[in-house]
Design a protein around this motif. Structure first.
Motif, PDB file in Angstrom:
ATOM      1  N   ILE A 296     -32.577   8.665  62.528  1.00  0.00           N
ATOM      2  CA  ILE A 296     -31.320   8.023  62.102  1.00  0.00           C
ATOM      3  C   ILE A 296     -31.602   6.676  61.446  1.00  0.00           C
ATOM      4  N   LEU A 297     -32.550   5.912  62.018  1.00  0.00           N
ATOM      5  CA  LEU A 297     -32.944   4.637  61.408  1.00  0.00           C
ATOM      6  C   LEU A 297     -33.594   4.881  60.051  1.00  0.00           C
ATOM      7  N   SER A 298     -34.458   5.890  59.955  1.00  0.00           N
ATOM      8  CA  SER A 298     -35.132   6.213  58.683  1.00  0.00           C
ATOM      9  C   SER A 298     -34.115   6.580  57.608  1.00  0.00           C
ATOM     10  N   ASP A 299     -33.122   7.388  57.986  1.00  0.00           N
ATOM     11  CA  ASP A 299     -32.079   7.770  57.022  1.00  0.00           C
ATOM     12  C   ASP A 299     -31.285   6.550  56.566  1.00  0.00           C
ATOM     13  N   TYR A 300     -30.972   5.667  57.511  1.00  0.00           N
ATOM     14  CA  TYR A 300     -30.215   4.453  57.170  1.00  0.00           C
ATOM     15  C   TYR A 300     -30.975   3.605  56.151  1.00  0.00           C
ATOM     16  N   LEU A 301     -32.278   3.506  56.333  1.00  0.00           N
ATOM     17  CA  LEU A 301     -33.088   2.644  55.456  1.00  0.00           C
ATOM     18  C   LEU A 301     -33.180   3.168  54.022  1.00  0.00           C
ATOM     19  N   GLN A 302     -32.837   4.429  53.828  1.00  0.00           N
ATOM     20  CA  GLN A 302     -32.810   4.952  52.454  1.00  0.00           C
ATOM     21  C   GLN A 302     -31.646   4.346  51.668  1.00  0.00           C
ATOM     22  N   HIS A 303     -30.534   4.072  52.392  1.00  0.00           N
ATOM     23  CA  HIS A 303     -29.346   3.493  51.738  1.00  0.00           C
ATOM     24  C   HIS A 303     -28.690   2.474  52.675  1.00  0.00           C
ATOM     25  N   PRO A 304     -29.326   1.331  52.919  1.00  0.00           N
ATOM     26  CA  PRO A 304     -28.749   0.336  53.836  1.00  0.00           C
ATOM     27  C   PRO A 304     -27.475  -0.297  53.264  1.00  0.00           C
ATOM     28  N   VAL A 305     -26.552  -0.652  54.119  1.00  0.00           N
ATOM     29  CA  VAL A 305     -25.312  -1.299  53.664  1.00  0.00           C
ATOM     30  C   VAL A 305     -25.599  -2.758  53.298  1.00  0.00           C
ATOM     31  N   ASP A 306     -24.750  -3.334  52.483  1.00  0.00           N
ATOM     32  CA  ASP A 306     -24.990  -4.713  52.036  1.00  0.00           C
ATOM     33  C   ASP A 306     -24.289  -5.756  52.906  1.00  0.00           C
ATOM     34  N   PHE A 307     -23.530  -5.294  53.923  1.00  0.00           N
ATOM     35  CA  PHE A 307     -22.820  -6.272  54.766  1.00  0.00           C
ATOM     36  C   PHE A 307     -23.488  -6.476  56.131  1.00  0.00           C
ATOM     37  N   SER A 308     -24.637  -5.850  56.347  1.00  0.00           N
ATOM     38  CA  SER A 308     -25.365  -6.036  57.613  1.00  0.00           C
ATOM     39  C   SER A 308     -26.837  -6.330  57.344  1.00  0.00           C
ATOM     40  N   VAL A 309     -27.390  -7.227  58.149  1.00  0.00           N
ATOM     41  CA  VAL A 309     -28.827  -7.513  58.111  1.00  0.00           C
ATOM     42  C   VAL A 309     -29.364  -7.261  59.516  1.00  0.00           C
ATOM     43  N   ILE A 310     -30.392  -6.418  59.614  1.00  0.00           N
ATOM     44  CA  ILE A 310     -30.998  -6.105  60.911  1.00  0.00           C
ATOM     45  C   ILE A 310     -32.324  -6.850  61.029  1.00  0.00           C
ATOM     46  N   VAL A 311     -32.531  -7.496  62.191  1.00  0.00           N
ATOM     47  CA  VAL A 311     -33.797  -8.183  62.463  1.00  0.00           C
ATOM     48  C   VAL A 311     -34.398  -7.598  63.738  1.00  0.00           C
ATOM     49  N   PHE A 312     -35.504  -6.885  63.582  1.00  0.00           N
ATOM     50  CA  PHE A 312     -36.239  -6.373  64.736  1.00  0.00           C
ATOM     51  C   PHE A 312     -37.303  -7.398  65.122  1.00  0.00           C
ATOM     52  N   MET A 313     -37.406  -7.712  66.418  1.00  0.00           N
ATOM     53  CA  MET A 313     -38.370  -8.700  66.899  1.00  0.00           C
ATOM     54  C   MET A 313     -39.323  -8.037  67.891  1.00  0.00           C
ATOM     55  N   VAL A 314     -40.601  -8.010  67.530  1.00  0.00           N
ATOM     56  CA  VAL A 314     -41.623  -7.299  68.305  1.00  0.00           C
ATOM     57  C   VAL A 314     -42.644  -8.294  68.838  1.00  0.00           C
ATOM     58  N   ASN A 315     -42.701  -8.454  70.160  1.00  0.00           N
ATOM     59  CA  ASN A 315     -43.674  -9.376  70.761  1.00  0.00           C
ATOM     60  C   ASN A 315     -45.005  -8.661  70.976  1.00  0.00           C
ATOM     61  N   ASN A 316     -45.676  -8.397  69.878  1.00  0.00           N
ATOM     62  CA  ASN A 316     -46.962  -7.703  69.922  1.00  0.00           C
ATOM     63  C   ASN A 316     -47.782  -8.135  68.711  1.00  0.00           C
ATOM     64  N   ASP A 317     -49.087  -8.265  68.899  1.00  0.00           N
ATOM     65  CA  ASP A 317     -49.950  -8.734  67.815  1.00  0.00           C
ATOM     66  C   ASP A 317     -50.048  -7.743  66.666  1.00  0.00           C
ATOM     67  N   LYS A 318     -49.847  -6.455  66.967  1.00  0.00           N
ATOM     68  CA  LYS A 318     -50.034  -5.436  65.937  1.00  0.00           C
ATOM     69  C   LYS A 318     -48.913  -4.414  65.954  1.00  0.00           C
ATOM     70  N   LEU A 319     -48.661  -3.831  64.781  1.00  0.00           N
ATOM     71  CA  LEU A 319     -47.767  -2.688  64.671  1.00  0.00           C
ATOM     72  C   LEU A 319     -48.636  -1.432  64.661  1.00  0.00           C
ATOM     73  N   ASP A 320     -48.033  -0.324  65.008  1.00  0.00           N
ATOM     74  CA  ASP A 320     -48.763   0.943  64.971  1.00  0.00           C
ATOM     75  C   ASP A 320     -48.607   1.533  63.565  1.00  0.00           C
ATOM     76  N   GLU A 321     -49.604   1.274  62.725  1.00  0.00           N
ATOM     77  CA  GLU A 321     -49.541   1.691  61.327  1.00  0.00           C
ATOM     78  C   GLU A 321     -49.524   3.213  61.169  1.00  0.00           C
ATOM     79  N   ARG A 322     -49.856   3.935  62.239  1.00  0.00           N
ATOM     80  CA  ARG A 322     -49.849   5.402  62.157  1.00  0.00           C
ATOM     81  C   ARG A 322     -48.432   5.962  62.182  1.00  0.00           C
ATOM     82  N   LYS A 323     -47.485   5.184  62.684  1.00  0.00           N
ATOM     83  CA  LYS A 323     -46.112   5.675  62.821  1.00  0.00           C
ATOM     84  C   LYS A 323     -45.398   5.677  61.464  1.00  0.00           C
ATOM     85  N   LYS A 324     -44.701   6.759  61.215  1.00  0.00           N
ATOM     86  CA  LYS A 324     -43.982   6.915  59.948  1.00  0.00           C
ATOM     87  C   LYS A 324     -42.904   5.844  59.781  1.00  0.00           C
ATOM     88  N   ILE A 325     -42.250   5.465  60.904  1.00  0.00           N
ATOM     89  CA  ILE A 325     -41.165   4.487  60.819  1.00  0.00           C
ATOM     90  C   ILE A 325     -41.676   3.127  60.368  1.00  0.00           C
TER      91      ILE A 325
END
Length: 339
Positions: free
Chosen positions: A102-131
């Protein structure tokens, strides 16, 4: 893109529909989120327009649903999403089902009236993940890792200027030595120092020494520095101050051993042409602490450092078995070290 470029773009009105912030510097992440809030949402609208989420309690599809809901009484919404472990290699909460599609689908056509900020307390992201790849393509990903040694000094000096004060030469180093490298603690100390100096005043070494309380680890660092420079009287003063604060002598000895171990590690890795940043990553230290340990390393040979660590291991055994009085053991160790 780095944080400085992102901030510049935000101030120019170029806003990304999604920001993914990650790293160990939580303070700087919060600063970035606060700046975004200041730029996007008027103070009187924040009760309606700034919406917090915690993905340990709420599924990500609920965030998307809120983002797609037209805002009420405001032009734009800001969604601050914490504990976003779905972007890392860590285990996700088994009690919640996060619909990543659902998040992936949203990112194809995000709305212009909302800004999402994800905050991850980790040194690295998992680059293997499609998301993660999808977010990188559709949004803005920013790393907030520890500042380098020189960057930290500039950050302190800038912070003092922004508070309407000036800083005497060399004072930033003393402040970091006393307060440590944590940005939250440094920020609080800068507030205190500038309040003491007054608008337009100067923060100097004397003010730092009298107002900034040194923690146990900072005191031990100073103690080792005094030993390295053969300032035994000052080193003993620091030891007695720690004892007066009811610090356990065995703990003090362990912290001294830790500092000498760090010095040896930095010395050995520097000899193999590792950079400050590489050493910091290798041994899990802040780059500024590596810089200071490197300066101390010049005053000892590798062989001498190993001898000191051996003596500390022997002292630890004697203290724990009652073969020597703990305070006397520390005093004798320091006297022999400075001899």
């Amino acid at each position: 893109m780095d944080a400085k470029t992102a901030i510049k773009e935000i101030k120019q009105g170029k806003i990304s529909p999604l920001y993914l912030l990650y790293g160990s510097e939580k303070f700087r992440m919060n600063e970035f989120a606060a700046l975004l809030e200041d730029q996007l949402i008027a103070k009187e609208d924040r009760d309606f327009a700034v919406i917090p989420f915690d993905l340990s309690e709420t599924p990500v599809q609920a965030v998307v649903e809120e983002a797609e809901t037209v805002p009420f009484m405001v032009e734009r919404k800001l969604l601050l999403v914490r504990d976003a472990s779905l972007f890392t290699a860590g285990k996700e909460n088994a009690k919640l089902e996060h619909r990543i599609d659902i998040l992936s689908d949203y990112l194809q056509h995000p709305v212009d009236f909302s800004v999402i900020v994800f905050m991850v307390n980790n040194d690295k992201l998992d680059e293997r993940k499609k998301i993660v790849k999808t977010v990188k393509a559709a949004g803005t990903v920013l790393a907030f890792n520890p500042l380098g040694a020189e960057e930290l000094l500039r950050w302190v000096e800038k912070g003092i200027r922004e508070r309407g004060c000036t800083m005497a030469p060399g004072t930033a180093e003393i402040l970091i030595t006393n307060a440590g490298t944590g940005l939250q603690g440094l920020s609080a100390e800068m507030d205190k120092l500038c309040l003491f100096a007054g608008k337009g005043g100067t923060v100097d070494a004397e003010a730092v020494e009298s107002l900034v309380h040194r923690g146990t680890e900072q005191n031990v660092f100073t103690l080792v520095e005094d030993i390295a420079n053969l300032r035994l009287d000052k080193a003993l003063d620091t030891l007695y101050e720690l004892l007066k604060q009811r610090e356990e002598p065995i703990k003090i000895a362990a912290l001294i051993a830790r500092q000498f171990r760090i010095i040896l590690q930095v010395k050995d890795l520097s000899a193999h042409s590792y950079s400050q940043g590489q050493i910091a990553s290798q041994i899990g230290l802040h780059p500024y602490a590596v810089k200071l340990a490197g300066e101390q390393a010049h005053k000892f040979s590798s062989e001498r450092l190993r001898q000191i660590l051996s003596a500390l291991a022997d002292l630890d055994y004697k203290m724990k078995t009652g073969a020597i009085d703990k305070v006397l053991g520390l005093e004798l160790f320091m006297l022999r070290l400075a001899a």
